[in-house]
Design an enzyme around this catalytic site. Structure first.
Site, PDB file in Angstrom:
ATOM      1  N   ASP A  17      25.877  48.427  37.361  1.00  0.00           N
ATOM      2  CA  ASP A  17      26.397  47.106  36.952  1.00  0.00           C
ATOM      3  C   ASP A  17      26.267  46.154  38.153  1.00  0.00           C
ATOM      4  O   ASP A  17      26.830  46.411  39.216  1.00  0.00           O
ATOM      5  CB  ASP A  17      27.874  47.276  36.537  1.00  0.00           C
ATOM      6  N   ASP A 112      23.350  42.740  32.579  1.00  0.00           N
ATOM      7  CA  ASP A 112      23.424  43.254  33.958  1.00  0.00           C
ATOM      8  C   ASP A 112      23.919  44.688  34.069  1.00  0.00           C
ATOM      9  O   ASP A 112      24.309  45.123  35.139  1.00  0.00           O
ATOM     10  CB  ASP A 112      24.281  42.322  34.842  1.00  0.00           C
ATOM     11  N   GLU A 113      23.920  45.428  32.953  1.00  0.00           N
ATOM     12  CA  GLU A 113      24.377  46.812  33.084  1.00  0.00           C
ATOM     13  C   GLU A 113      23.589  47.757  32.202  1.00  0.00           C
ATOM     14  O   GLU A 113      23.103  47.377  31.134  1.00  0.00           O
ATOM     15  CB  GLU A 113      25.887  46.927  32.830  1.00  0.00           C
TER      16      GLU A 113
HETATM   17  P1  TTP Z   1      29.953  41.243  34.038  1.00  0.00           P
HETATM   18  O1  TTP Z   1      29.180  42.427  34.524  1.00  0.00           O
HETATM   19  O2  TTP Z   1      31.127  41.497  33.157  1.00  0.00           O
HETATM   20  O3  TTP Z   1      30.504  40.411  35.268  1.00  0.00           O
HETATM   21  P2  TTP Z   1      29.831  40.124  36.661  1.00  0.00           P
HETATM   22  O4  TTP Z   1      28.543  40.828  36.850  1.00  0.00           O
HETATM   23  O5  TTP Z   1      29.762  38.646  36.847  1.00  0.00           O
HETATM   24  O6  TTP Z   1      30.937  40.665  37.678  1.00  0.00           O
HETATM   25  P3  TTP Z   1      31.251  42.168  38.074  1.00  0.00           P
HETATM   26  O7  TTP Z   1      30.986  42.260  39.538  1.00  0.00           O
HETATM   27  O8  TTP Z   1      32.702  42.335  37.758  1.00  0.00           O
HETATM   28  O9  TTP Z   1      30.380  43.075  37.257  1.00  0.00           O
HETATM   29  O10 TTP Z   1      28.990  40.254  33.279  1.00  0.00           O
HETATM   30  C1  TTP Z   1      27.638  40.048  33.657  1.00  0.00           C
HETATM   31  C2  TTP Z   1      27.258  38.598  33.488  1.00  0.00           C
HETATM   32  O11 TTP Z   1      27.454  38.191  32.141  1.00  0.00           O
HETATM   33  C3  TTP Z   1      28.106  37.665  34.328  1.00  0.00           C
HETATM   34  O12 TTP Z   1      27.569  37.485  35.643  1.00  0.00           O
HETATM   35  C4  TTP Z   1      28.085  36.389  33.522  1.00  0.00           C
HETATM   36  C5  TTP Z   1      27.919  36.839  32.092  1.00  0.00           C
HETATM   37  N1  TTP Z   1      29.203  36.755  31.367  1.00  0.00           N
HETATM   38  C6  TTP Z   1      29.436  35.638  30.544  1.00  0.00           C
HETATM   39  O13 TTP Z   1      28.568  34.783  30.408  1.00  0.00           O
HETATM   40  N2  TTP Z   1      30.646  35.539  29.918  1.00  0.00           N
HETATM   41  C7  TTP Z   1      31.646  36.470  30.054  1.00  0.00           C
HETATM   42  O14 TTP Z   1      32.740  36.315  29.476  1.00  0.00           O
HETATM   43  C8  TTP Z   1      31.385  37.612  30.900  1.00  0.00           C
HETATM   44  C9  TTP Z   1      32.457  38.659  31.085  1.00  0.00           C
HETATM   45  C10 TTP Z   1      30.161  37.705  31.521  1.00  0.00           C
HETATM   46 MG    MG Z   2      28.375  42.883  36.455  1.00  0.00          MG
END
Ligand code: TTP
Ligand code: MG
Length: 361
Positions: A17, A112-113
């Site tokens: 992730d 992103d995962e």
């Molecule tokens: P996430 O993996 O949930 O968040 P992240 O990568 O920003 O942070 P983390 O380090 O906690 O993993 O989500 C991936 C991307 O998806 C995030 O960068 C932006 C997008 N996203 C949205 O557009 N809306 C949302 O509500 C969420 C949770 C994520």
């Molecule tokens: Mg993330």
């Protein structure tokens, strides 16, 4: 990383992730943003919300889905960068190519995962921790952003692990460690336990997985409905789900957040009509036949962020069905509405399994 080999007896699943993904890409592309609180978001004066923010901004209490207006109040120096989804999609599909070097069994979960099943992989002498470490180094070296990874024997635990030491870290739990690890995991981390179910848990004096062990599968079904049986296994770290390399799309939808809240039935219907047109366009772009419709749904978010969804079975998708669904559920607007959405779920049972495109948002 501690590289003393753990004993892996069953499966080896890596969950990768990216850290604050959209924000990390923007900061990489504009180094002057480094060491500043950064959010990728819609504009405050247009009722935008944060898609994400970097870890510096998170110290101020900022998080995804928070209104930009609120975020700027909490963090005066916040740099707000506009969303550039096409850029993130492109980066994502390039980054995901790295995973293919380690296994053919990859399940992309979101932009992103992904899960990577390396059970049968001989790379790094079969050591999944070294594989995860290499994957993270590659992402950092080639793409200039960091990622976190969880390594375990199933999807449930590997996902919990990737979040355990975020950002820029990894954590592993092998077969014999699972049962003691999961006991102290907060129930909020278990898939299916959202806000409502967590409140239910709290009212029953349960906070971590172990607190639930006193209940039988039947008890849990009484509390949580059909999900109870599943929950009985999850809180014990049991998860037999396989890696789904071909995920089928389950639904399609479109939604709009309004610059000004809407307050009348007429306005709602007008917007549902616009959204319906958008939905049809989206189906055409994605080559999804509306003949596959199983259920239609309408989503309503009120100005206090409370969200409600109404659905109905549907064989013949058209605007009238949405209006009928709206009429039969809403006879007056009790609160101003900030967002409306329409969509439908898809039939999966007639060989029409559609490839799910994680890069399509
Ligand atoms: P996430 O993996 O949930 O968040 P992240 O990568 O920003 O942070 P983390 O380090 O906690 O993993 O989500 C991936 C991307 O998806 C995030 O960068 C932006 C997008 N996203 C949205 O557009 N809306 C949302 O509500 C969420 C949770 C994520
Ligand atoms: Mg993330």
């Amino acid at each position: 990383m501690n590289q003393t080999s753990k004993l892996w007896k069953t499966r080896k699943i890596i969950h990768v992730d990216m850290d604050s993904f959209f924000a990390s890409i923007e900061i990489r592309d504009k180094p002057s943003l480094q060491n500043k609180p950064v959010a990728v978001a819609g504009k405050a004066d247009e009722r935008g919300v944060l898609t994400t923010c970097n870890y510096i901004a998170r110290k101020f209490g900022l998080h995804s889905a928070m209104p930009t207006k609120r975020a700027v109040q909490l963090c005066k120096d916040l740099v707000v960068v506009p969303v550039n989804i096409e850029k993130y999609k492109k980066e994502s599909s390039e980054i995901f190519k790295i995973f293919k070097c380690y296994s053919k069994k990859i399940e992309p979960v979101s932009i992103d995962e992904a899960y990577i099943d390396v059970t049968d992989s001989d790379y790094c002498s079969g050591n999944p921790e070294i594989m995860a470490s290499q994957i993270r180094s590659c992402i950092e070296k080639d793409f200039g952003i960091t990622a976190s990874a969880g390594i375990s024997i199933n999807k449930l635990i590997s996902k919990i692990c990737s979040d355990w030491k975020k950002p820029n870290n990894q954590f592993s739990i092998c077969d014999y460690e699972v049962s003691s690890f999961i006991k102290n995991v907060n129930l909020k981390k278990i898939p299916g336990i959202g806000k409502v179910n967590f409140e239910k848990c709290k009212s029953l004096n349960m906070k971590v997985c172990e607190d639930m062990y006193r209940y039988s599968s039947d008890d849990l079904s009484k509390f949580f409905g059909s999900y109870g049986g599943n929950l009985y296994e999850l809180i014990r770290g049991i998860d037999h789900r396989d890696i789904e390399t071909n995920r089928a799309r389950k639904s399609i939808s479109v939604e709009d957040t309004f610059i000004k809240d809407i307050k009348t039935i007429e306005e709602c219907k007008k917007n549902i009509s616009c959204l319906y047109k958008k939905l049809i366009l989206r189906c055409q772009n994605l080559k999804i036949s509306i003949g596959l419709t199983k259920e239609i749904f309408i989503k309503i978010k009120f100005n206090n962020f409370e969200t409600t969804t109404r659905q109905a079975k549907c064989n013949n998708l058209n605007l009238d069905q949405y209006i009928k669904l709206f009429d039969s559920n809403i006879d007056k607007i009790t609160r101003p509405i900030r967002l409306l959405g329409v969509g439908f779920t898809l039939k999966q049972d007639n060989g029409n399994i559609l490839q799910y495109d994680i890069f399509d948002r």
